[in-house]
Design a protein around this motif. Structure first.
Motif, PDB file in Angstrom:
ATOM      1  N   THR A   1      -1.159  -1.091  -8.331  1.00 15.27           N
ATOM      2  CA  THR A   1      -2.445  -0.966  -7.635  1.00 15.27           C
ATOM      3  C   THR A   1      -3.383  -2.090  -8.042  1.00 15.27           C
ATOM      4  OG1 THR A   1      -2.216   1.427  -7.549  1.00 15.27           O
ATOM      5  CG2 THR A   1      -4.425   0.545  -7.234  1.00 15.27           C
TER       6      THR A   1
ATOM      7  N   HIS B   1      -3.379   5.464  -8.133  1.00 17.30           N
ATOM      8  CA  HIS B   1      -4.428   4.442  -8.100  1.00 17.30           C
ATOM      9  C   HIS B   1      -4.612   3.678  -9.401  1.00 17.30           C
ATOM     10  CE1 HIS B   1      -5.920   4.809  -4.095  1.00 17.30           C
ATOM     11  NE2 HIS B   1      -6.018   6.115  -4.194  1.00 17.30           N
TER      12      HIS B   1
ATOM     13  N   LEU C   1       0.826  -1.214   0.000  1.00 20.20           N
ATOM     14  CA  LEU C   1       0.000   0.000   0.000  1.00 20.20           C
ATOM     15  C   LEU C   1       0.858   1.261   0.000  1.00 20.20           C
ATOM     16  CD1 LEU C   1      -2.931  -0.975   2.384  1.00 20.20           C
ATOM     17  CD2 LEU C   1      -2.989  -0.707  -0.101  1.00 20.20           C
TER      18      LEU C   1
ATOM     19  N   ARG D   1      -4.825  -5.042  -5.599  1.00 22.15           N
ATOM     20  CA  ARG D   1      -6.271  -5.227  -5.487  1.00 22.15           C
ATOM     21  C   ARG D   1      -6.639  -6.687  -5.770  1.00 22.15           C
ATOM     22  NH1 ARG D   1      -7.812  -0.764  -8.246  1.00 22.15           N
ATOM     23  NH2 ARG D   1      -7.800  -1.912 -10.180  1.00 22.15           N
TER      24      ARG D   1
ATOM     25  N   VAL E   1       1.930   1.615  -3.511  1.00 19.11           N
ATOM     26  CA  VAL E   1       0.817   2.048  -4.355  1.00 19.11           C
ATOM     27  C   VAL E   1       0.626   3.550  -4.219  1.00 19.11           C
ATOM     28  CG1 VAL E   1      -1.701   1.943  -4.575  1.00 19.11           C
ATOM     29  CG2 VAL E   1      -0.370  -0.160  -4.454  1.00 19.11           C
ATOM     30  N   ASP E   2       0.729   4.070  -2.995  1.00 18.03           N
ATOM     31  CA  ASP E   2       0.577   5.509  -2.788  1.00 18.03           C
ATOM     32  C   ASP E   2       1.599   6.289  -3.605  1.00 18.03           C
ATOM     33  OD1 ASP E   2      -1.584   5.326  -1.122  1.00 18.03           O
ATOM     34  OD2 ASP E   2      -0.422   5.452   0.725  1.00 18.03           O
TER      35      ASP E   2
ATOM     36  N   LEU F   1      -8.467   0.772  -2.473  1.00 13.41           N
ATOM     37  CA  LEU F   1      -7.798   0.734  -3.775  1.00 13.41           C
ATOM     38  C   LEU F   1      -8.802   0.712  -4.928  1.00 13.41           C
ATOM     39  CD1 LEU F   1      -4.937  -1.774  -2.999  1.00 13.41           C
ATOM     40  CD2 LEU F   1      -4.772   0.701  -3.286  1.00 13.41           C
TER      41      LEU F   1
END
Length: 105
Positions: free
Chosen positions: A40, A35, A27, A44, A30-31, A83
């Motif tokens: 991402t 997104h 995560l 997910r 991903v940030d 997400l």
């Protein structure tokens, strides 16, 4: 085709207690990437797979989910939903959260 080393490592981590640590690390990554990145989407999908695994565990236990399973499923779902995941994962989490809890004897 035999699984690659990466596949084996991913499966070992997903099946272990280290899954939460992996999700937190992913995560953060991903940030950094936004997104709509492939990272991402991959995270997910992994979170959805984990929810499906938890649902299968519940079904194997005659449709009963203890409080620990429900709490873990909610944490996985919260990350999945953050997400952009919804639909199928939402229904899986709802099934787990609505499952009866086994009585203690």
């Amino acid at each position: 085709m035999p699984p690659t080393i990466l596949t084996a490592v991913i499966l070992a981590v997903v099946g272990s207690g280290g899954f939460g640590t992996l999700v937190a690390w992913l995560l953060r990554r991903v940030d950094e990437h936004g997104h709509d990145s492939p990272l991402t989407a991959g995270v997910r999908v992994l979170l959805l797979c984990k929810l499906e695994q938890m649902q299968a565990e519940m079904v194997a236990n005659h449709g009963i989910a203890d409080n620990a399973l429900k709490a873990r499923a909610q944490k996985v779902y919260d990350a999945y939903h953050a997400l952009g995941g919804n639909g199928h994962g939402t229904q899986i989490n709802r099934d787990i959260q609505d499952a009866p809890i086994a009585p203690r004897y």
